[in-house]
Scaffold this motif. Sequence first.
Motif, PDB file in Angstrom:
ATOM      1  N   ASN A 239      11.388  37.773  34.820  1.00  6.23           N
ATOM      2  CA  ASN A 239      11.395  37.021  36.003  1.00  6.23           C
ATOM      3  C   ASN A 239      12.248  37.237  37.079  1.00  6.23           C
ATOM      4  OD1 ASN A 239       9.354  35.008  35.163  1.00  6.23           O
ATOM      5  ND2 ASN A 239      10.965  34.083  33.744  1.00  6.23           N
ATOM      6  N   THR A 240      13.494  37.739  36.618  1.00  2.96           N
ATOM      7  CA  THR A 240      14.479  38.293  37.834  1.00  2.96           C
ATOM      8  C   THR A 240      13.716  39.679  38.357  1.00  2.96           C
ATOM      9  OG1 THR A 240      16.130  37.780  36.233  1.00  2.96           O
ATOM     10  CG2 THR A 240      16.659  39.098  38.219  1.00  2.96           C
ATOM     11  N   PHE A 241      13.247  40.495  37.669  1.00  2.00           N
ATOM     12  CA  PHE A 241      12.499  41.388  38.322  1.00  2.00           C
ATOM     13  C   PHE A 241      11.252  41.213  39.130  1.00  2.00           C
ATOM     14  CE2 PHE A 241       9.438  45.053  38.241  1.00  2.00           C
ATOM     15  CZ  PHE A 241      10.229  46.115  38.946  1.00  2.00           C
ATOM     16  N   PHE A 242      10.556  40.341  38.627  1.00  7.06           N
ATOM     17  CA  PHE A 242       9.459  39.659  39.448  1.00  7.06           C
ATOM     18  C   PHE A 242       9.765  39.171  40.564  1.00  7.06           C
ATOM     19  CE2 PHE A 242       6.038  36.642  40.263  1.00  7.06           C
ATOM     20  CZ  PHE A 242       4.905  37.389  40.399  1.00  7.06           C
ATOM     21  N   HIS A 243      10.815  38.334  40.606  1.00 11.29           N
ATOM     22  CA  HIS A 243      11.254  37.545  41.861  1.00 11.29           C
ATOM     23  C   HIS A 243      12.263  38.290  42.954  1.00 11.29           C
ATOM     24  CE1 HIS A 243       9.078  33.964  40.784  1.00 11.29           C
ATOM     25  NE2 HIS A 243       9.698  34.088  39.543  1.00 11.29           N
ATOM     26  N   GLU A 244      12.946  39.536  42.172  1.00 13.95           N
ATOM     27  CA  GLU A 244      13.807  39.736  43.271  1.00 13.95           C
ATOM     28  C   GLU A 244      13.875  41.454  43.329  1.00 13.95           C
ATOM     29  OE1 GLU A 244      17.873  38.383  41.766  1.00 13.95           O
ATOM     30  OE2 GLU A 244      16.990  36.503  41.527  1.00 13.95           O
ATOM     31  N   HIS A 245      13.097  41.984  42.394  1.00 16.13           N
ATOM     32  CA  HIS A 245      13.381  43.539  42.520  1.00 16.13           C
ATOM     33  C   HIS A 245      12.028  44.205  42.811  1.00 16.13           C
ATOM     34  CE1 HIS A 245      17.648  43.153  41.789  1.00 16.13           C
ATOM     35  NE2 HIS A 245      17.514  42.363  40.778  1.00 16.13           N
ATOM     36  N   LEU A 246      10.725  43.507  42.737  1.00 16.78           N
ATOM     37  CA  LEU A 246       9.623  44.130  42.549  1.00 16.78           C
ATOM     38  C   LEU A 246       9.471  44.662  44.081  1.00 16.78           C
ATOM     39  CD1 LEU A 246       6.926  44.653  41.182  1.00 16.78           C
ATOM     40  CD2 LEU A 246       6.176  42.547  41.974  1.00 16.78           C
ATOM     41  N   PRO A 247       9.199  45.878  44.393  1.00 14.30           N
ATOM     42  CA  PRO A 247       9.011  46.370  45.684  1.00 14.30           C
ATOM     43  C   PRO A 247       7.927  46.098  46.589  1.00 14.30           C
ATOM     44  CG  PRO A 247       8.632  48.220  44.251  1.00 14.30           C
ATOM     45  CD  PRO A 247       9.116  46.786  43.451  1.00 14.30           C
ATOM     46  N   PHE A 248       7.103  45.514  45.958  1.00 17.10           N
ATOM     47  CA  PHE A 248       5.805  45.244  46.460  1.00 17.10           C
ATOM     48  C   PHE A 248       5.159  43.853  45.957  1.00 17.10           C
ATOM     49  CE2 PHE A 248       5.536  49.426  44.231  1.00 17.10           C
ATOM     50  CZ  PHE A 248       4.768  48.691  43.043  1.00 17.10           C
ATOM     51  N   GLU A 249       3.867  43.368  46.449  1.00 15.71           N
ATOM     52  CA  GLU A 249       3.255  42.668  45.775  1.00 15.71           C
ATOM     53  C   GLU A 249       2.210  43.149  45.013  1.00 15.71           C
ATOM     54  OE1 GLU A 249       1.277  38.367  46.011  1.00 15.71           O
ATOM     55  OE2 GLU A 249       3.117  39.073  46.787  1.00 15.71           O
ATOM     56  N   LEU A 250       2.151  42.539  43.723  1.00 19.22           N
ATOM     57  CA  LEU A 250       1.200  43.172  42.732  1.00 19.22           C
ATOM     58  C   LEU A 250      -0.208  43.110  43.440  1.00 19.22           C
ATOM     59  CD1 LEU A 250       2.560  42.159  39.360  1.00 19.22           C
ATOM     60  CD2 LEU A 250       2.716  44.139  40.333  1.00 19.22           C
ATOM     61  N   THR A 251      -1.276  43.713  43.115  1.00 19.62           N
ATOM     62  CA  THR A 251      -2.315  43.382  43.248  1.00 19.62           C
ATOM     63  C   THR A 251      -3.150  42.586  42.365  1.00 19.62           C
ATOM     64  OG1 THR A 251      -3.357  45.341  41.862  1.00 19.62           O
ATOM     65  CG2 THR A 251      -2.852  45.629  44.151  1.00 19.62           C
ATOM     66  N   GLY A 252      -4.088  41.946  42.655  1.00 18.99           N
ATOM     67  CA  GLY A 252      -4.771  40.972  41.850  1.00 18.99           C
ATOM     68  C   GLY A 252      -5.155  41.564  40.581  1.00 18.99           C
ATOM     69  N   ALA A 253      -5.471  42.739  40.628  1.00 17.41           N
ATOM     70  CA  ALA A 253      -5.952  43.389  39.186  1.00 17.41           C
ATOM     71  C   ALA A 253      -4.588  43.641  38.362  1.00 17.41           C
ATOM     72  CB  ALA A 253      -6.665  44.503  39.594  1.00 17.41           C
ATOM     73  N   GLN A 254      -3.684  43.916  38.995  1.00 15.96           N
ATOM     74  CA  GLN A 254      -2.463  44.104  38.283  1.00 15.96           C
ATOM     75  C   GLN A 254      -1.883  42.922  37.789  1.00 15.96           C
ATOM     76  OE1 GLN A 254      -0.267  45.995  41.484  1.00 15.96           O
ATOM     77  NE2 GLN A 254      -0.107  47.945  40.561  1.00 15.96           N
TER      78      GLN A 254
END
Length: 679
Positions: A239-254
């Motif tokens: 969750n921390t990674f997803f909300h704070e460190h992910l450098p871009f928005e995931l695509t729908g497929a991802q």
Amino acid sequence: MLKKELNIFTFEDLLNHFPLRHLDRTRVQLIGQITPGMDMVQVKGVLLNMEILGERRSRRLVAHLRDATGVIELTWFQGINWVQKSLAVGQQYLAFGKLGFFLGKPQITHPEMESVQDAAAAVKSHLEPVYPVTEKLKARGLNGRAMAKLTQQLFLVIEPKDLPENLPPSILTSERLVSRWQAYQFIHFPLQADNYQQAVNRLKFEELFIAQLRLWMLRSARHRYSRGIVFAKVGDAFNTFFHEHLPFELTGAQKRVLKEIRQDMGSGRQMNRLLQGDVGSGKTIVALMAMLIAIDNCAQSCIMAPTEILARQHFDQFSKLLEPMGIKVGILTGSTKSAARKEVLAGLAEGSLSIIVGTHALIEDAVRFKQLGLAVIDEQHKFGVAQRARLWEKSTIPPHMLVMTATPIPRTLAMTAYGDLDYSVIDELPPGRTPVLTVHRLDDARPQVMDFIRSEISLGRQVYFIFPLIEESEKLQYEDLMKGYDNVKAWFPEPQYWISMVHGRMTAEQKDINMQRFVNKDTQIMVSTTVIEVGVNVPNASVMVIESAEKFGLSQLHQLRGRVGRGSEKSYCILLSGSQVGKDAKDRLSVMCSTTDGFKIAEKDLELRGPGDISGTRQSGALNFRLANIAEDRHILELARAYAEKILELDHGLELPTHQPLKSFLQIGRAKGEWSKIS
Ligand code: ADP
Ligand code: MG
């Protein structure tokens, strides 16, 4: 003899030795009505005369056959004496062979002759099979004809119960398939062309259906029995990674694929998932996030890459992304120094290191995990099944397996080769990518190509030059590469331009240094062999030149091209070739110029090469069918798969009475019955 030459051991093998084609001898042609468009003809008439003409090489036996409507010439160049002895002027014969015309008159060279007095020579009631035989067998007198006799005799002694039906009646009805017994008869001795087609359809369906059924049974058995570590929660790390460190928005497929992976890993059974996604579709981040779920559940994970370069790149990327969260990543490859190696091994064994990136070095016995929960394999086609299996053994409860491949495999192929795996596809590229513009240029356009490259470099872009070095150890090709390198250098001299080079003969360290110089933009040009093929990610590189592009296969070209077009700049792929390019190569190059869709390319590849050669297939044996061809029989395959799935959903143990014949067929493997062996 039959054994050695054709692998025919049993009656069953003989039945499964299918004819190549059939000759239609059910009809007799009137000689007067023969026209040049006809191919094989059969005529019946009286032998008028025979005489030997010509000398030496043109020496031949010429005869004439007459029916009520005309005369046809028959000629033999070989076995003249024998033929002459076996025929008698004034007798009635059936003559069969390939029609030719000479000076406007019909003739048959080397016709097959049968005396009409001979009862068996009466006009055939069925089409006559022609079997594939080897030259050796022919020399021993066992030609396709004699094979037909053997098969015919076999049909005299066997009965329908020897070839019992194995498909459920409902399928036979709804797909209008002929019975198994009928199919075997018709494939050898059809009454007419229709029958043959019916037989082929039925047997192809059976073949594909049985294969699909086996795969689905394997898969569902695994689902039911394989215990997996339960990753019950998605916690802080993810969750921390997803909300704070992910450098871009995931695509729908991802997102969709991550959800599938999460479900698998939380289900209590072992995940065995194949993740397919075209080059650049963003599989790595998905793998990373799956690894974070493992961390949230106190388990370790590893990712195995096929090359040092790639392992190094994953390591750099993971380290950078996870550093702010205080998660340490380890790396283990063949060139890891012993002190570092010791530290990594200790970290894995005591559990202080939770993510490890590496090459084959990961499967060595010395590598022990405290609790390996997830093993990711990147670019799986570079690894064998056995290598994968060794990762399983690193944990008492087998770890979840995520197998990633960028070699797009056509659906049909995936269904057959990987039918026992669960299967996810990332079918969407991250936004903002512009498709790579691909062109084919002949060698003599080199000056213009180089001008273009110069202008790209002046805009700050970087360029790959790829040379075909397939067998890295071959000295000759190595010299070619060096020549190529010098050539590139001549066009792009220092100090204005700097070039790095990577090839298979370098040590890992040398490769790494050169790669790193390119990544850091210290060099503008990378000269490389196909070691660069998989996975490497340098977004600033916008041009790829592929030298001798005609020497590469389609999927390889596609992989290579995937190295560019990774940033937001417009990217180019230039396929260079000589002017003498074969038809197949030309087709490949034009496919490359017309599409960037990996799945389309894979379909095309399958069409051009057939399934046997497709890289990325796990076991080509699984793709070799007696009759079916997965490139051509896609429709039947889809159908067979749908039925297999439906039947197993309804009756997973095949316990219903209507499924008994099917069950026993699967159990005996190939029904051997009590047939004796042919010797
Ligand atoms: P591949 O599927 O070929 O392994 P990568 O995982 O190397 O592809 O991703 C290719 C590039 O796309 C990387 O630079 C990665 O950071 C970037 N990327 C991945 N997912 C996204 C996304 N959702 N949005 C933008 N960029 C992305
Ligand atoms: Mg990758």
